[in-house]
Scaffold this motif. Structure first.
Motif, PDB file in Angstrom:
ATOM      1  N   HIS A  67      -1.955  -4.046   2.749  1.00  0.00           N
ATOM      2  CA  HIS A  67      -1.406  -2.446   2.829  1.00  0.00           C
ATOM      3  C   HIS A  67      -3.032  -1.573   1.852  1.00  0.00           C
ATOM      4  O   HIS A  67      -3.110  -2.563   1.328  1.00  0.00           O
ATOM      5  N   PRO A  72       0.112   3.643   1.967  1.00  0.00           N
ATOM      6  CA  PRO A  72       1.123   1.750   2.132  1.00  0.00           C
ATOM      7  C   PRO A  72       1.287   2.002   3.563  1.00  0.00           C
ATOM      8  O   PRO A  72       1.119   0.876   4.160  1.00  0.00           O
ATOM      9  N   ARG A  74      -0.840   2.426   5.954  1.00  0.00           N
ATOM     10  CA  ARG A  74      -1.816   1.397   7.176  1.00  0.00           C
ATOM     11  C   ARG A  74      -1.649  -0.219   6.632  1.00  0.00           C
ATOM     12  O   ARG A  74      -1.981  -0.079   5.239  1.00  0.00           O
ATOM     13  N   SER A  75      -0.718  -0.570   7.409  1.00  0.00           N
ATOM     14  CA  SER A  75      -0.413  -1.931   6.900  1.00  0.00           C
ATOM     15  C   SER A  75      -1.319  -2.954   8.333  1.00  0.00           C
ATOM     16  O   SER A  75      -1.262  -2.705   9.045  1.00  0.00           O
ATOM     17  N   LEU A 111      -8.344  -2.989   7.621  1.00  0.00           N
ATOM     18  CA  LEU A 111      -7.617  -2.290   7.560  1.00  0.00           C
ATOM     19  C   LEU A 111      -7.983  -1.036   7.265  1.00  0.00           C
ATOM     20  O   LEU A 111      -7.972   0.148   8.148  1.00  0.00           O
ATOM     21  N   VAL A 466       7.844  -2.997   3.840  1.00  0.00           N
ATOM     22  CA  VAL A 466       6.534  -1.338   3.805  1.00  0.00           C
ATOM     23  C   VAL A 466       7.187  -0.332   3.763  1.00  0.00           C
ATOM     24  O   VAL A 466       6.115   0.988   3.269  1.00  0.00           O
ATOM     25  N   GLU A 470       5.305   2.291   0.672  1.00  0.00           N
ATOM     26  CA  GLU A 470       5.275   3.852   0.797  1.00  0.00           C
ATOM     27  C   GLU A 470       5.990   4.705  -0.154  1.00  0.00           C
ATOM     28  O   GLU A 470       5.455   5.762  -0.512  1.00  0.00           O
TER      29      GLU A 470
END
Length: 831
Positions: A67, A72, A74-75, A111, A466, A470
């Protein structure tokens, strides 16, 4: 395949991701070749995590999670099961002391690449909307401009005459395994087939693969410089022809030039069999991970062992399955495989055999077999040594302390808030919900309606890791993060109802530091908001919060003051707000009236019959809340400018509270149903009085005068007006229970209003239990049965804050319902 050109070159092992046959073949090939290093398709940032695969606490399925550090959400995941060829290669390397490395394009580029594509899609969509003109819908963001992607396995299966790629793969790889005497033969054949496909289709729509393969070739060259040609490469079979391709280092580096970057972190996270069916970092998903796991783990006689698993599952569900069923199912599966020309029974044959023999042709138990065994709910485990954000570590600590283990299979959890451990579990789950981590979802309790009871549906999904990452921006512990998030949500709340709902959630989560901030913002919003609808919508949540505070022992003095002030503002503003409303607004306002009535009933609990008369000043001010609300209802019931549905509901609420006599209610109904009133307004009044699921049907059953008024009005409505009011009346009376509708029909058929009394009607119709007054003896006879149905009074032996007899507040909803009704309402059942 083996690509050594006379004994030189790396060993290229093209596989199908998550394929047990490929995994067995990889193990055999590595044993035969004995390479000095193993290169595996995957993000190279995870090289430092490979050693954790040998930890005794590491149990697949697991996944590599990457990530973006400052984003976070965007993983990307790279899942690995026990039967994944990549996992087998990692474990072989660790067991033999051979270095293992990942060679795919780094996650830092992957990513960032995804982020840029997302921004480009948004920009393209915006430009498209501008070109179409203001107000024209621009549509959804377009997909990346790539050619149509092909499925190489589907093409090979179709070439071989199969209409199902999964069945072809099972016959060719899963059921046959590696060739005897040559561990490399399966990879040679598969590599040649992929080479032919790439010649025919090019990249097959996988344009990004050109960049990935250039990076892989550079990594293979680097490994050859270090270890010579004793290098084994485990990658998707589609990439094998590209890794064999002779290119220059300069050409490969040119493809990698200018790639976007984003700082990324990586770790291991638990995964589930169910999530293996999703598209992942490999771009691969399988339909039957449980079945594949069985094929990989069964040393011999896989069909017999599978049928035994199915029989055990069905027996656990009280299905009559014997050993004879297992034997017959195995025989049928073998027969079907022979008839269909398959080397061994596959999932199709075993499923058909289970349906016919063990499920008696029914798909209902077969769905259970598919869900529990074919797919499965296996949840992997990751050792504590794996990297994790501080919030994740605090969550792990709380889960261990509260004995609340994450599970992939959904389950219900009953909590008794009077018990310390259960109260801690409740706090944790509510705090996680505040952070957007939906591990648990509140459910309706089947065993008790007391406010010291909570029921949760729990199910741990891998994606929640995830969400935890975040939420890590709000704090390093669950308490600190939930407090900070609640304060931020209060500041950014859009409406008064949002703030009151947040206050309720803060009390449920027991966030003492956040509550003052939320209360201050709530008081400010309530003082500035002049919309009576908003105020009425916010009041019930505040009153519920007072009850939650009671059961949890939380101080709610400030909340009580705000609630009382909010109620007074509703009392003042409601009558003017109900004037000149259309039908939809009137229906919405009726809902607000109902909500405020229930809130006032709870807020005014404990006040005396005299509503404060002869009591102290504080008691008088609090005890008058119900009295002032009844005054508002009387005002609403008597104003012609108030819509009929609201006036009717006001009369009904006054009647239920005992503030209006039966004679007066009948008089008001008679006035409304007089010929001078518009039929539509009269129908709306009836809906407000006896509609909305408020027990109006039983009211008409027990009061023949009211039923007679409704019947006489309805028969006198002109034909043209009747067509207009029919939908409204149908909506009102169709909500009644079938038994109530049947009884009303009998009363109307026998002529309500023509009998001398309700007793005569009841006697003539043969309906027992009707009488003008309460029969105390009969009511007392019902109480023992009600106690058996409701269960023991759970407050009798309570020692904690949930005991309504010790703290002076009602915490058991069986004694007080949401409309402020008390235990005396139960006696009415015996009338």
């Amino acid at each position: 395949m083996s690509d050594r050109d006379g004994g030189t070159g790396p060993l290229l092992l093209g596989v199908r991701h998550h394929g047990p046959g490929s995994a067995r073949a990889v193990r055999a090939a590595l044993e035969a070749a004995g390479p000095r290093t193993v290169l595996i398709e995957g993000p190279p940032e995870a090289d430092a995590l490979i050693a954790l695969a040998a930890d005794e606490d590491m149990r697949p399925p697991v996944a590599l999670l990457a990530h973006v550090v400052d984003e976070p959400g965007r993983s990307a995941f790279w899942p690995l099961a026990e039967f994944s060829p990549e996992w087998v290669a990692i474990r072989w390397a660790l067991d033999h002391g051979v270095p293992a490395r990942f060679i795919d394009l780094p996650a830092t580029h992957t990513l960032a690449w995804g982020r840029e594509e997302g921004e480009e899609q948004k920009q393209e969509a915006s430009e498209k909307r501008e070109q179409q003109g203001e107000g024209e819908p621009g549509g959804l963001p377009s997909e990346p401009a790539e050619a149509v992607r092909i499925d190489p396995l589907a093409v090979l299966a179709e070439t071989a005459g199969y209409d199902d790629a999964e069945r072809w793969w099972e016959d060719v790889i899963e059921h046959r395994g590696a060739s005897d005497g040559d561990a490399f033969a399966p990879f040679e054949v598969l590599g040649e087939a992929m080479g032919a496909l790439r010649e025919a289709f090019g990249t097959g729509g996988h344009e990004r693969d050109l960049v990935r393969e250039a990076y892989m070739r550079l990594q293979v060259r680097a490994a050859q410089r270090e270890f010579g040609d004793d290098v084994a490469v485990v990658c998707g079979a589609w990439h094998v022809p590209a890794l064999r391709q002779r290119t220059t280092v300069a050409a490969d580096r040119a493809l990698l030039k200018g790639l976007p970057k984003a700082k990324a972190d990586m770790t291991w996270v638990p995964w589930t069999h169910r999530r293996l069916s999703r598209m992942s970092g490999y771009g691969a998903g399988i339909d039957s991970p449980g079945w594949y796991g069985h094929l990989f783990g069964a040393a011999d006689r896989p069909i017999e062992r599978w049928m035994t698993k199915v029989a055990r599952l069905l027996r656990d569900e009280d299905r009559p399955v014997s050993s004879a069923h297992v034997i017959e199912a195995v025989r049928l599966a073998d027969t079907l495989a022979a008839m269909r020309g398959r080397p061994l029974p596959g999932l199709t044959e075993t499923t058909d055999a289970v349906r016919a023999v063990m499920c008696e042709g029914s798909d209902v138990p077969l769905a259970l077999v598919h869900d529990r065994l074919v797919v499965g709910d296996v949840l992997g485990e990751v050792p504590a040594a794996a990297p994790a954000v501080p919030l994740q570590r605090d969550l792990d600590r709380l889960q261990r302390r509260l004995r609340l283990k994450p599970e992939a299979q959904e389950r219900e959890l009953e909590l008794d808030l009077r018990k310390e451990n259960d109260a801690g579990r409740s706090r944790l789950l509510h705090r996680l919900r505040l952070l957007g981590i939906e591990w648990g979802e509140p459910a309706t309790s089947r065993g008790s309606t007391g406010t010291f009871r909570e029921t949760w549906r729990l199910r741990w999904e891998p994606e929640l890791v995830v969400r935890v990452a975040e939420a890590g921006v709000w704090g390093t512990t669950v308490l600190a993060a939930a407090t900070a998030k609640a304060e931020a949500d209060a500041v950014g709340a859009r409406s008064l109802a949002d703030v009151t709902g947040l206050a309720e959630r803060c009390l449920l989560a027991e966030l003492p530091d956040a509550l003052p901030v939320v209360m201050r913002i709530l008081a400010d919003r309530a003082a500035l908001d002049a919309d009576v609808g908003h105020l009425a919508q916010a009041l019930p949540a505040l009153v519920r919060s007072l009850r939650y505070g009671d059961v949890r022992g939380t101080g709610t003095e400030a909340l009580a003051e705000v609630a009382a002030g909010l109620a007074e503002r509703v009392f003042v503003g409601l009558p003017p707000a109900c004037a000149a409303l259309d039908a939809d607004a009137a229906e919405e306002m009726r809902g607000h009236v109902d909500a405020v009535h229930g809130a006032v009933g709870l807020l005014g609990e404990g006040e005396g019959e005299g509503e404060g008369e002869g009591q102290g000043e504080d008691s008088a001010s609090r005890g008058g809340i119900r009295g002032r609300w009844r005054g508002v209802l009387r005002t609403l019931s008597g104003r012609d400018t108030v819509p009929g549905v609201v006036r009717g509901r006001a009369v009904r609420l006054l009647l239920d509270d005992g503030a209006l006599g039966q004679e007066e209610a009948a008089r008001l109904m008679g006035l409304v149903l007089s010929p001078g009133t518009e039929p539509a307004d009269a129908a709306a009044w009836i809906e407000g009085f006896v509609g909305g699921g408020s027990g109006g049907g039983m009211l008409l059953v027990h009061d023949e005068r009211l039923l007679g008024l409704v019947d006489a009005w309805l028969t006198g409505v002109p034909g043209d007006a009747f067509t207009d009011v029919l939908p409204l009346l149908r909506r009102t009376f169709s909500a009644y229970e079938p038994g109530v509708r049947r009884t009303l029909g009998e009363l109307v058929r026998r002529g309500p209003g023509t009998r001398g009394s309700a007793t005569a009607t009841a006697t003539a119709s043969g309906i027992p239990g009707f009488a003008p007054d309460l029969d105390a003896a009969r009511a007392d006879a019902v109480l023992p049965v009600l106690r058996l149905l409701l269960g023991p009074d759970e407050t009798e032996d309570a020692d904690g804050p949930g005991d309504s007899r010790t703290n002076g507040s009602s915490t058991n909803d069986s004694s007080t319902n949401d409309n402020g009704a008390d235990d005396n309402d139960l006696v009415g059942v015996g009338r």
